[in-house]
Scaffold this motif. Structure first.
Motif, PDB file in Angstrom:
ATOM      1  N   LEU A   1       0.831  -1.200   0.000  1.00 22.04           N
ATOM      2  CA  LEU A   1       0.000   0.000   0.000  1.00 22.04           C
ATOM      3  C   LEU A   1       0.862   1.245   0.000  1.00 22.04           C
ATOM      4  CD1 LEU A   1      -2.727  -0.864   2.675  1.00 22.04           C
ATOM      5  CD2 LEU A   1      -3.002  -0.775   0.205  1.00 22.04           C
ATOM      6  N   TYR A   2       0.434   2.221  -0.747  1.00 24.38           N
ATOM      7  CA  TYR A   2       1.079   3.519  -0.697  1.00 24.38           C
ATOM      8  C   TYR A   2       0.436   4.283   0.444  1.00 24.38           C
ATOM      9  CZ  TYR A   2       2.546   8.206  -1.921  1.00 24.38           C
ATOM     10  OH  TYR A   2       3.077   9.462  -1.874  1.00 24.38           O
ATOM     11  N   GLY A   3       1.221   4.708   1.396  1.00 27.75           N
ATOM     12  CA  GLY A   3       0.681   5.324   2.609  1.00 27.75           C
ATOM     13  C   GLY A   3       0.665   6.829   2.600  1.00 27.75           C
ATOM     14  N   GLY A   4       0.300   7.411   1.508  1.00 29.23           N
ATOM     15  CA  GLY A   4       0.229   8.862   1.468  1.00 29.23           C
ATOM     16  C   GLY A   4      -0.925   9.392   2.295  1.00 29.23           C
ATOM     17  N   ASP A   5      -0.683  10.463   3.004  1.00 25.87           N
ATOM     18  CA  ASP A   5      -1.750  11.098   3.763  1.00 25.87           C
ATOM     19  C   ASP A   5      -2.469  12.074   2.845  1.00 25.87           C
ATOM     20  OD1 ASP A   5      -1.015   9.795   6.131  1.00 25.87           O
ATOM     21  OD2 ASP A   5       0.509  11.304   6.538  1.00 25.87           O
ATOM     22  N   MET A   6      -3.782  12.006   2.852  1.00 23.61           N
ATOM     23  CA  MET A   6      -4.565  12.877   1.988  1.00 23.61           C
ATOM     24  C   MET A   6      -5.500  13.706   2.848  1.00 23.61           C
ATOM     25  SD  MET A   6      -5.301  10.086  -1.017  1.00 23.61           S
ATOM     26  CE  MET A   6      -6.447  11.078  -1.900  1.00 23.61           C
TER      27      MET A   6
ATOM     28  N   PHE B   1      -6.469  27.295   8.151  1.00 23.14           N
ATOM     29  CA  PHE B   1      -6.741  25.948   7.633  1.00 23.14           C
ATOM     30  C   PHE B   1      -5.517  25.393   6.912  1.00 23.14           C
ATOM     31  CE2 PHE B   1      -8.469  23.027   4.432  1.00 23.14           C
ATOM     32  CZ  PHE B   1      -9.372  22.281   5.172  1.00 23.14           C
ATOM     33  N   ASN B   2      -4.949  26.178   6.011  1.00 25.85           N
ATOM     34  CA  ASN B   2      -3.779  25.744   5.248  1.00 25.85           C
ATOM     35  C   ASN B   2      -2.582  25.503   6.159  1.00 25.85           C
ATOM     36  OD1 ASN B   2      -5.249  25.908   2.864  1.00 25.85           O
ATOM     37  ND2 ASN B   2      -4.571  27.987   2.420  1.00 25.85           N
TER      38      ASN B   2
ATOM     39  N   GLU C   1      -0.474  21.956   6.817  1.00 24.42           N
ATOM     40  CA  GLU C   1       0.986  21.820   6.738  1.00 24.42           C
ATOM     41  C   GLU C   1       1.546  21.220   8.021  1.00 24.42           C
ATOM     42  OE1 GLU C   1       2.940  22.110   4.043  1.00 24.42           O
ATOM     43  OE2 GLU C   1       1.026  22.415   3.032  1.00 24.42           O
ATOM     44  N   LEU C   2       1.033  21.654   9.163  1.00 23.85           N
ATOM     45  CA  LEU C   2       1.481  21.094  10.445  1.00 23.85           C
ATOM     46  C   LEU C   2       1.098  19.618  10.559  1.00 23.85           C
ATOM     47  CD1 LEU C   2       0.692  24.050  12.863  1.00 23.85           C
ATOM     48  CD2 LEU C   2       2.953  23.220  12.174  1.00 23.85           C
ATOM     49  N   ALA C   3      -0.083  19.270  10.077  1.00 28.61           N
ATOM     50  CA  ALA C   3      -0.516  17.871  10.119  1.00 28.61           C
ATOM     51  C   ALA C   3       0.401  17.004   9.257  1.00 28.61           C
ATOM     52  CB  ALA C   3      -1.964  17.751   9.653  1.00 28.61           C
ATOM     53  N   LYS C   4       0.803  17.520   8.103  1.00 30.50           N
ATOM     54  CA  LYS C   4       1.720  16.771   7.245  1.00 30.50           C
ATOM     55  C   LYS C   4       3.055  16.547   7.948  1.00 30.50           C
ATOM     56  CE  LYS C   4       0.015  18.843   2.983  1.00 30.50           C
ATOM     57  NZ  LYS C   4       0.412  19.703   1.856  1.00 30.50           N
ATOM     58  N   VAL C   5       3.582  17.600   8.564  1.00 32.09           N
ATOM     59  CA  VAL C   5       4.854  17.490   9.275  1.00 32.09           C
ATOM     60  C   VAL C   5       4.737  16.484  10.417  1.00 32.09           C
ATOM     61  CG1 VAL C   5       6.487  18.738  10.751  1.00 32.09           C
ATOM     62  CG2 VAL C   5       5.670  19.780   8.634  1.00 32.09           C
TER      63      VAL C   5
ATOM     64  N   GLY D   1       2.583  14.007  10.729  1.00 30.28           N
ATOM     65  CA  GLY D   1       2.429  12.656  10.179  1.00 30.28           C
ATOM     66  C   GLY D   1       3.743  12.095   9.687  1.00 30.28           C
ATOM     67  N   ASN D   2       4.507  12.911   8.978  1.00 30.15           N
ATOM     68  CA  ASN D   2       5.802  12.442   8.491  1.00 30.15           C
ATOM     69  C   ASN D   2       6.763  12.193   9.642  1.00 30.15           C
ATOM     70  OD1 ASN D   2       5.049  12.466   5.804  1.00 30.15           O
ATOM     71  ND2 ASN D   2       5.730  14.560   5.482  1.00 30.15           N
ATOM     72  N   GLY D   3       6.707  13.042  10.660  1.00 26.85           N
ATOM     73  CA  GLY D   3       7.560  12.859  11.832  1.00 26.85           C
ATOM     74  C   GLY D   3       7.236  11.569  12.553  1.00 26.85           C
ATOM     75  N   HIS D   4       5.950  11.260  12.660  1.00 25.65           N
ATOM     76  CA  HIS D   4       5.526  10.013  13.306  1.00 25.65           C
ATOM     77  C   HIS D   4       6.065   8.815  12.541  1.00 25.65           C
ATOM     78  CE1 HIS D   4       2.472   6.788  14.093  1.00 25.65           C
ATOM     79  NE2 HIS D   4       2.760   7.139  15.316  1.00 25.65           N
ATOM     80  N   LYS D   5       5.975   8.878  11.211  1.00 23.48           N
ATOM     81  CA  LYS D   5       6.487   7.779  10.396  1.00 23.48           C
ATOM     82  C   LYS D   5       7.999   7.639  10.548  1.00 23.48           C
ATOM     83  CE  LYS D   5       2.830   8.382   7.063  1.00 23.48           C
ATOM     84  NZ  LYS D   5       2.476   9.075   5.850  1.00 23.48           N
TER      85      LYS D   5
END
Length: 140
Positions: free
Chosen positions: A38-43, A62-63, A67-71, A73-77
């Motif tokens: 599976l490709y685990g991209g966050d959308m 909102f934007n 951006e913070l959510a992406k950071v 999520g990537n940090g968690h990974k």
């Protein structure tokens, strides 16, 4: 899931290593296969009507939140390093971990891809096919 695996009502589960660890599923199963299928991209999605109903300041908030959510999520990974540290974690927990060879993964893809693409076409039409083809550049 834990109780189902523990009692044998459920014979297997399909989750990333991080989810297994958070739910302590390694305590009630013996085997894990690392398939990387599976490709685990966050959308992050919202409707145009909702987004356009916001003020410019709300859109900025909102934007920024996205951006913070992406950071995060990537940090968690990265923190979990699911493939390296995660596999070691599972092995240390007593699971027998199997990683299919590149040839086995290629065979799996060859066998399953036509059915996947048919389902995307049937369920999502041309727009779904466009998305699937665009995403295919990110997967092996």
């Amino acid at each position: 899931m834990y109780g189902g695996l523990q009692t044998g009502v459920v014979e297997g589960q399909h989750n990333p290593i991080s989810t297994m660890a958070l739910a302590n599923l390694q305590g009630v199963q013996k085997y894990a296969t690392i398939s990387n299928h599976l490709y685990g991209g966050d959308m992050w999605l919202t409707s145009d009507s909702f987004y356009n109903s916001m003020t410019d300041r709300q859109k900025q908030i909102f934007n920024d939140a996205l951006e913070l959510a992406k950071v995060a999520g990537n940090g968690h990974k990265l923190l979990l390093k699911a493939t390296d540290k995660g596999v070691n974690f599972l092995k240390k927990s007593g699971l027998e971990v199997y990683a299919p060879s590149p040839q086995e993964l290629a065979s799996f893809k060859e066998i399953t891809l036509p059915a996947i693409m048919k389902t995307i076409k049937d369920d999502l039409g041309d727009e779904g096919m466009d998305m699937a083809n665009a995403l295919s550049q990110y997967v092996g």
